[in-house]
Design a protein around this motif. Structure first.
Motif, PDB file in Angstrom:
ATOM      1  N   GLU A 151       0.855  -1.173   0.000  1.00  0.00           N
ATOM      2  CA  GLU A 151       0.000   0.000   0.000  1.00  0.00           C
ATOM      3  C   GLU A 151       0.901   1.235   0.000  1.00  0.00           C
ATOM      4  O   GLU A 151       1.583   1.509   0.983  1.00  0.00           O
ATOM      5  N   THR A 152       0.954   1.937  -1.085  1.00  0.00           N
ATOM      6  CA  THR A 152       1.821   3.106  -1.183  1.00  0.00           C
ATOM      7  C   THR A 152       1.015   4.381  -1.057  1.00  0.00           C
ATOM      8  O   THR A 152      -0.187   4.402  -1.294  1.00  0.00           O
ATOM      9  N   GLN A 153       1.737   5.424  -0.708  1.00  0.00           N
ATOM     10  CA  GLN A 153       1.097   6.728  -0.621  1.00  0.00           C
ATOM     11  C   GLN A 153       0.628   7.158  -2.000  1.00  0.00           C
ATOM     12  O   GLN A 153       1.279   6.920  -2.997  1.00  0.00           O
ATOM     13  N   SER A 154      -0.519   7.775  -2.048  1.00  0.00           N
ATOM     14  CA  SER A 154      -1.084   8.203  -3.329  1.00  0.00           C
ATOM     15  C   SER A 154      -0.145   9.167  -4.034  1.00  0.00           C
ATOM     16  O   SER A 154       0.486  10.011  -3.418  1.00  0.00           O
ATOM     17  N   LEU A 155      -0.057   9.004  -5.357  1.00  0.00           N
ATOM     18  CA  LEU A 155       0.775   9.901  -6.149  1.00  0.00           C
ATOM     19  C   LEU A 155       0.100  11.244  -6.377  1.00  0.00           C
ATOM     20  O   LEU A 155       0.754  12.199  -6.789  1.00  0.00           O
ATOM     21  N   PHE A 156      -1.210  11.326  -6.140  1.00  0.00           N
ATOM     22  CA  PHE A 156      -1.956  12.546  -6.409  1.00  0.00           C
ATOM     23  C   PHE A 156      -2.783  12.930  -5.185  1.00  0.00           C
ATOM     24  O   PHE A 156      -3.296  12.081  -4.471  1.00  0.00           O
ATOM     25  N   PHE A 157      -2.906  14.240  -4.979  1.00  0.00           N
ATOM     26  CA  PHE A 157      -3.728  14.746  -3.892  1.00  0.00           C
ATOM     27  C   PHE A 157      -5.184  14.829  -4.328  1.00  0.00           C
ATOM     28  O   PHE A 157      -5.482  15.177  -5.483  1.00  0.00           O
ATOM     29  N   SER A 158      -6.073  14.572  -3.415  1.00  0.00           N
ATOM     30  CA  SER A 158      -7.488  14.849  -3.659  1.00  0.00           C
ATOM     31  C   SER A 158      -7.707  16.344  -3.468  1.00  0.00           C
ATOM     32  O   SER A 158      -6.833  17.067  -2.974  1.00  0.00           O
ATOM     33  N   LYS A 159      -8.885  16.820  -3.860  1.00  0.00           N
ATOM     34  CA  LYS A 159      -9.176  18.241  -3.687  1.00  0.00           C
ATOM     35  C   LYS A 159      -9.144  18.622  -2.212  1.00  0.00           C
ATOM     36  O   LYS A 159      -8.642  19.702  -1.844  1.00  0.00           O
ATOM     37  N   GLU A 160      -9.666  17.756  -1.377  1.00  0.00           N
ATOM     38  CA  GLU A 160      -9.675  18.052   0.047  1.00  0.00           C
ATOM     39  C   GLU A 160      -8.253  18.196   0.584  1.00  0.00           C
ATOM     40  O   GLU A 160      -7.952  19.091   1.393  1.00  0.00           O
ATOM     41  N   GLU A 161      -7.363  17.319   0.115  1.00  0.00           N
ATOM     42  CA  GLU A 161      -5.976  17.399   0.564  1.00  0.00           C
ATOM     43  C   GLU A 161      -5.292  18.658   0.040  1.00  0.00           C
ATOM     44  O   GLU A 161      -4.516  19.308   0.761  1.00  0.00           O
ATOM     45  N   MET A 162      -5.573  18.993  -1.193  1.00  0.00           N
ATOM     46  CA  MET A 162      -4.985  20.217  -1.744  1.00  0.00           C
ATOM     47  C   MET A 162      -5.471  21.433  -0.985  1.00  0.00           C
ATOM     48  O   MET A 162      -4.681  22.345  -0.663  1.00  0.00           O
ATOM     49  N   ASP A 163      -6.778  21.502  -0.713  1.00  0.00           N
ATOM     50  CA  ASP A 163      -7.324  22.647   0.028  1.00  0.00           C
ATOM     51  C   ASP A 163      -6.706  22.748   1.419  1.00  0.00           C
ATOM     52  O   ASP A 163      -6.410  23.853   1.911  1.00  0.00           O
ATOM     53  N   LYS A 164      -6.485  21.601   2.044  1.00  0.00           N
ATOM     54  CA  LYS A 164      -5.878  21.592   3.374  1.00  0.00           C
ATOM     55  C   LYS A 164      -4.446  22.118   3.309  1.00  0.00           C
ATOM     56  O   LYS A 164      -4.014  22.882   4.190  1.00  0.00           O
ATOM     57  N   ASN A 165      -3.715  21.712   2.283  1.00  0.00           N
ATOM     58  CA  ASN A 165      -2.339  22.199   2.115  1.00  0.00           C
ATOM     59  C   ASN A 165      -2.311  23.712   1.921  1.00  0.00           C
ATOM     60  O   ASN A 165      -1.438  24.409   2.463  1.00  0.00           O
ATOM     61  N   VAL A 166      -3.246  24.242   1.122  1.00  0.00           N
ATOM     62  CA  VAL A 166      -3.294  25.677   0.870  1.00  0.00           C
ATOM     63  C   VAL A 166      -3.649  26.439   2.145  1.00  0.00           C
ATOM     64  O   VAL A 166      -3.046  27.481   2.453  1.00  0.00           O
ATOM     65  N   GLU A 167      -4.611  25.950   2.864  1.00  0.00           N
ATOM     66  CA  GLU A 167      -5.010  26.618   4.108  1.00  0.00           C
ATOM     67  C   GLU A 167      -3.861  26.652   5.110  1.00  0.00           C
ATOM     68  O   GLU A 167      -3.648  27.655   5.813  1.00  0.00           O
ATOM     69  N   SER A 168      -3.125  25.553   5.168  1.00  0.00           N
ATOM     70  CA  SER A 168      -1.982  25.498   6.082  1.00  0.00           C
ATOM     71  C   SER A 168      -0.917  26.510   5.666  1.00  0.00           C
ATOM     72  O   SER A 168      -0.339  27.215   6.513  1.00  0.00           O
ATOM     73  N   ALA A 169      -0.666  26.583   4.360  1.00  0.00           N
ATOM     74  CA  ALA A 169       0.336  27.536   3.866  1.00  0.00           C
ATOM     75  C   ALA A 169      -0.120  28.968   4.081  1.00  0.00           C
ATOM     76  O   ALA A 169       0.692  29.852   4.431  1.00  0.00           O
ATOM     77  N   LEU A 170      -1.404  29.246   3.898  1.00  0.00           N
ATOM     78  CA  LEU A 170      -1.943  30.591   4.094  1.00  0.00           C
ATOM     79  C   LEU A 170      -1.806  31.010   5.552  1.00  0.00           C
ATOM     80  O   LEU A 170      -1.386  32.140   5.861  1.00  0.00           O
TER      81      LEU A 170
END
Length: 748
Positions: A705-724
């Motif tokens: 079971e490997t880590q996904s190569l792509f982010f879901s929208k929810e994961e991307m939004d979380k990354n942006v919010e954290s960076a903001l």
């Protein structure tokens, strides 16, 4: 016309003696497999048990005729043809100097380019051999002068007029013609010649003794009629070695720099015989099933009389009479209703000389294929004959697109833009339309209305992006050269596209009545000819497209013009209103989905494992969703936020940051944007390299079971919010004027 017998030792045609027939037919499939020390062009003394074989001597009348032609060519003062003719003679003479008369073979199928190189070749052949004999190269000064040597590949659908010319040429000029039987492919024929090219001695004798060891063959050179404007001419030069997967031989292209006009000027100036079909309006010859007279040479709309080929004004329409085989067959079948197609081209996977060309071309590096590929990548499809089914890979293999999001390059064409005569609005239209549909516009170029510049730019783009969109340069006028440039860049032929021709007639017809002569009984029997008769010269140019072109209808509106697609290139109009409409429809459609790579898969190219490849395919079925975006408007100059911004960028590699200074505004000084990255590869280095490293690391750990190569929208939004949130803590609070979700850099 006399017909050669279909045997390896066919009867003579014309003036050849019974022991030295001019025309012989070879079937390599019936060959016993024993390689003899006799060149195929040598004539065995006995058919049953040859002990010696000799090259056929050239008749004195034919030799004198060729010498006279050589003298006329060398002393030609015609200002138009003399410079290119002088170069052609020089290039041919250098080839003879290196290879000699026994190792020079012309490729001759009766097309106009093949006729030109044949006569240049026989003239140089006569001069070279005469000089060698007079110079005393042989001990007694009596070196035998052999006939010029040519090859031809038979085809069941050859024009009778072409066969008549071949027959007349062989007899009139005393040529040694080796014709390969129907079904013998180019590769098989060339291999047969190269492996058996045992050069005879100066007396013309070639000895055959089964007990002796087979001597090595001599190097062989083929004289070809390739011209630079031929679809597959690529970047080859006058002399070009064969591809690594083909038998070793040299390609000699003495008329590489000639144009359509040079060809006809030469043939008519020296009063040389050519196929009678050219006087009936044919400008490019294939077979009886895929070739029609050039529509641009029609004398009147209501009849089928055509001007001769040498009267063609627009040389870009040279191949307008060639039928796009697959499309024409499909279209005509749908018209008849019963599936029977009259006068439609046949398709065969066994490509031979007659189906493709009288010439052999060196493919460009980017188009060179493996031995199992279509023969059209090995042989240039020149002005006379071409297989229209050739495909060319236009897909980038080393882009972020291989990770899910397609990339697009935009080429805007127009001298008026470079001269500052009008502002461009198509770039911003394309950028907005593509971004709103989560498609990456990664490259933009503005170039002039120069055909070569356009073709060169397309070649550069096709190695960098998945899809190319062009804007401008399409239409019936002289400066509308985009279509031709696309064909040149992809190595494709131009042919009349019947769906486009019908569309033009339907959209641009000036009245509702059928033109005179188009509603008779022949319209049902020969729909292609009827259609061609109705086209104007401008419509012929607009309907002459690269052979892999398709019309893409993006709406259900019957009045909507389709978008022209040629492989991974979409050709759009340059008028801003039309471009804006088409780019929005195209971006919203599924046409800019992930392209298919020809050859190795992208997964193999970027080193993905089978499990990861499956995940990639699943997530690439639709473009990944966009994350939320944020805009921070600051009253701080960009220089004052460098440290804070760099720290946030380093801490959040899965977020894309942008910084844009605002000039001459008393309040607003800088805008920062944040957007999530959809692939889990970080921003340092190439995404594909990061994925490869991750794949190798997971393989070492043995993880199923490997880590996904792509982010879901929810994961991307979380990354942006954290960076903001992180960036806000690093910036002075009083310098932040507003934070919103707008990605427009304009302050309203």
């Amino acid at each position: 016309m006399s017909s050669p017998d279909d045997t390896n030792t066919a009867a003579a045609v014309g003036g050849g003696s019974s022991s030295h027939p001019n025309w012989r037919v070879v079937d390599v499939h019936d060959d016993a497999g024993e390689r003899t020390s006799c060149s195929p062009f040598c004539h065995p003394s006995s058919e049953t048990s040859p002990s010696t074989a000799s090259a056929a001597p050239w008749s004195t009348p034919a030799l004198r005729s060729a010498l006279d032609l050589y003298e006329r060519m060398k002393t030609c003062t015609d200002p138009y043809i003399a410079p290119v003719l002088e170069s052609a003679l020089h290039d041919m003479e250098m080839a003879y100097r290196l290879y000699g008369p026994f190792c020079m073979v012309g490729s001759y199928n009766g097309g106009k380019d093949a006729v030109v190189i044949f006569h240049v070749m026989r003239a140089v052949h006569a001069h070279y051999c005469s000089e060698m004999r007079v110079g005393g190269d042989a001990d007694d000064g009596t070196m035998m002068i052999p006939r010029p040597r040519v090859i031809y590949f038979q085809h069941p659908d050859e024009f009778p007029e072409v066969l008549s010319l071949l027959d007349d040429t062989v007899e009139r000029f005393d040529v040694d013609m080796l014709a390969f039987k129907e079904g013998v492919s180019f590769g098989e024929g060339l291999k047969y010649l190269v492996e058996r090219n045992i050069s005879p001695g100066k007396d013309g004798l070639s000895f055959h003794r089964n007990s002796e060891r087979m001597p090595p063959p001599h190097p062989l050179a083929f004289v070809l009629g390739t011209r630079k404007n031929d679809p597959n001419a690529g970047s080859q030069g006058i002399y070009a070695p064969s591809s690594h997967y083909m038998p070793p031989f040299l390609r000699v292209n003495p008329i590489l720099d000639w144009t359509y006009g040079h060809v006809w000027h030469f043939l008519r100036l020296f009063e040389l015989p050519y196929c009678s079909l050219y006087d009936d309006g044919y400008t490019s010859l294939g077979t009886v099933k895929d070739t029609l007279p050039c529509p641009a040479l029609k004398k009147n709309d209501g009849d089928e009389e055509y001007w001769p080929a040498y009267m063609l004004k627009d040389w870009d329409l040279e191949r307008a009479g060639r039928v796009d085989k697959k499309k024409a067959k499909s279209k005509l079948a749908s018209q008849t209703g019963d599936g029977k197609v009259e006068d439609a081209p046949a398709h065969t996977s066994d490509v031979t000389m007659s189906q493709t060309s009288s010439t052999v071309s060196l493919p460009t590096d980017e188009n060179e294929t493996k031995p199992t590929a279509s023969i059209s990548t090995i042989l240039n499809v020149d002005d006379d004959v071409r297989d229209s089914g050739a495909k060319t890979d236009v897909v980038s293999s080393n882009q972020l697109s291989c990770l899910g999001r397609p990339t697009v390059g935009l080429i805007v064409i127009g001298d008026e833009l470079l001269k500052g005569m009008t502002p461009d609005s198509n770039i911003i239209s394309a950028a907005k339309a593509l971004r709103s549909n989560n498609i990456s516009l990664s490259r933009v170029s503005i170039i002039s209305d120069d055909g070569q510049d356009i073709a060169d730019e397309i070649r550069r783009f096709k190695n960098e992006v998945d899809f190319i969109i062009t804007s401008g340069g399409i239409g019936p006028t002289h400066d509308d050269v985009t279509i031709k440039s696309v064909a040149e860049a992809l190595g494709l032929d131009l042919a009349l596209h019947y769906p486009m021709a019908e569309l033009l007639l339907d959209k641009m017809r000036t009245n509702s009545t059928t033109k005179s002569g188009c509603d008779d009984d022949n319209s049902e029997k020969h729909p292609k000819r009827t259609l061609i008769r109705q086209l104007s010269e401008g419509q012929v140019k607009m309907a002459t497209l690269p052979t892999s072109s398709e019309l893409q209808y993006l709406t259900d509106d019957s009045e909507e013009w389709p978008v022209l697609q040629c492989q991974n290139i979409f050709i759009l109009p340059g008028v801003p209103a039309y471009f804006d409409s088409k780019i929005n429809l195209l971006a919203a459609s599924s046409k800019l989905a992930q392209p298919t790579t020809i050859g190795e898969s992208k997964d193999e190219e970027i080193g993905l494992s089978m499990d990861q490849s499956a995940e990639t395919d699943k997530q690439q079925s639709t473009p990944p969703p966009r994350s939320d975006t944020y805009r921070i408007v600051l009253s701080l100059e960009e220089d004052n936020i460098v440290s804070a911004l760099n720290a946030s960028v380093a801490a959040h590699p899965h977020v894309s940051f942008g910084s844009y200074p605002i000039v001459n505004d008393p309040e607003y000084k800088t805008i920062i944007t944040l957007e999530g990255r959809f692939y889990n590869g970080g921003y340092r280095g190439s995404g594909s390299q990061k994925l490869l490293e991750k794949s190798e690391a997971n393989d070492i750990k043995g993880k199923k079971e490997t880590q996904s190569l792509f982010f879901s929208k929810e994961e991307m939004d979380k990354n942006v919010e954290s960076a903001l949130s992180d960036l806000k803590t690093r910036l002075p609070e009083e310098g932040i004027l507003c934070i919103d979700s707008c990605d427009d850099l304009r302050i309203k």
